[in-house]
Design an enzyme around this catalytic site. Structure first.
Site, PDB file in Angstrom:
ATOM      1  N   VAL A   9      66.686   8.371  18.659  1.00  0.00           N
ATOM      2  CA  VAL A   9      66.372   8.595  20.070  1.00  0.00           C
ATOM      3  C   VAL A   9      66.694  10.050  20.386  1.00  0.00           C
ATOM      4  O   VAL A   9      67.526  10.669  19.735  1.00  0.00           O
ATOM      5  CB  VAL A   9      67.145   7.642  21.014  1.00  0.00           C
ATOM      6  CG1 VAL A   9      66.613   6.221  20.893  1.00  0.00           C
ATOM      7  CG2 VAL A   9      68.632   7.669  20.745  1.00  0.00           C
ATOM      8  N   SER A  10      66.018  10.569  21.410  1.00  0.00           N
ATOM      9  CA  SER A  10      66.082  12.014  21.656  1.00  0.00           C
ATOM     10  C   SER A  10      67.423  12.509  22.170  1.00  0.00           C
ATOM     11  O   SER A  10      67.849  13.597  21.852  1.00  0.00           O
ATOM     12  CB  SER A  10      64.995  12.426  22.647  1.00  0.00           C
ATOM     13  OG  SER A  10      63.740  12.205  22.060  1.00  0.00           O
ATOM     14  N   THR A  11      68.085  11.732  23.010  1.00  0.00           N
ATOM     15  CA  THR A  11      69.346  12.212  23.582  1.00  0.00           C
ATOM     16  C   THR A  11      70.392  11.111  23.511  1.00  0.00           C
ATOM     17  O   THR A  11      70.088   9.945  23.293  1.00  0.00           O
ATOM     18  CB  THR A  11      69.177  12.620  25.065  1.00  0.00           C
ATOM     19  OG1 THR A  11      68.867  11.430  25.805  1.00  0.00           O
ATOM     20  CG2 THR A  11      68.073  13.636  25.251  1.00  0.00           C
ATOM     21  N   GLN A  14      69.772   8.010  25.801  1.00  0.00           N
ATOM     22  CA  GLN A  14      68.718   7.025  25.567  1.00  0.00           C
ATOM     23  C   GLN A  14      69.243   5.787  24.854  1.00  0.00           C
ATOM     24  O   GLN A  14      70.095   5.862  23.984  1.00  0.00           O
ATOM     25  CB  GLN A  14      67.584   7.640  24.747  1.00  0.00           C
ATOM     26  CG  GLN A  14      66.601   8.417  25.609  1.00  0.00           C
ATOM     27  CD  GLN A  14      65.404   8.855  24.793  1.00  0.00           C
ATOM     28  OE1 GLN A  14      65.548   9.604  23.848  1.00  0.00           O
ATOM     29  NE2 GLN A  14      64.239   8.393  25.167  1.00  0.00           N
TER      30      GLN A  14
END
Length: 198
Positions: A9-11, A14
């Site tokens: 996941v990007s961050t 998330q």
């Protein structure tokens, strides 16, 4: 030999729940919370996954979608080729396909992955372009405030965040190629070039 799952996941905010719905099927799950622009081999959990592959522990890897491997088509196909060479079956859940059939590369898989990888790359470039246009519009209206106070990155943070750009520029590649592969704007690539030269 085991079946595992890789999640990205990007961050850190998330939620990984959507990608973990079938978690019980796997011997191990590797979860990276990082930008897709960071090369697969440079991610913390992905590096552990590669170590386990090299040690011969893994026979099958599942991912929810092909863009979990990378943001650009070169990185994606490089990883697919690596898995093929190691005779590891890669299963992409949202297209329901394996990379290998009877231990041979699945030609349909490669074709679909190439298309999806290109689409993901184009979507990212379009998003960056819309973002740039939005900033230009806000500047024209006099409403652009720039980055939030205190969010400016140091030179070292910039170099750490865009390792792929640094590598490409050090290899003598063009700014345009470096920015595309590193998932950043041309302006950021130019800044990185200045930092490397200084």
């Amino acid at each position: 030999m085991t079946k595992v799952k890789y999640i990205r996941v990007s961050t850190t905010e998330q939620n990984t729940g959507r990608q973990e719905v079938n978690a019980k099927e796997f011997s191990k799950i590797y979860i990276d919370k990082t930008s897709g622009s960071i090369q697969f081999t440079e991610r913390k959990e992905a590096s552990k996954l590669i170590s386990d592959i090299e040690a011969g522990y893994i026979s099958e890897i599942h991912i929810s979608s092909i863009d979990r491997l990378g943001r650009n088509i070169i990185d994606i196909l490089t990883m697919v080729e690596y898995f093929n060479q190691k005779s590891i079956r890669l299963f992409v859940e949202n297209i329901g396909m394996f990379s290998l059939i009877d231990n041979k590369p699945n030609p349909s898989f490669k074709m679909i992955v190439s298309v999806l990888g290109n689409v993901a790359e184009m979507e990212r470039m379009n998003m960056l372009e819309r973002q740039r246009q939005g900033i230009e519009l806000a500047k024209a209206k006099g409403t652009y405030t720039g980055r939030l106070h205190g969010t400016r990155m140091t030179d070292d943070e910039v170099l750490a965040k865009y390792k792929a750009v640094v590598r490409e520029l050090k290899n003598g590649e063009s700014l345009r190629r470096a920015s595309k592969i590193g998932g950043c704007s041309l302006g950021t690539a130019q800044k990185i070039q200045r930092l490397i030269a200084s």
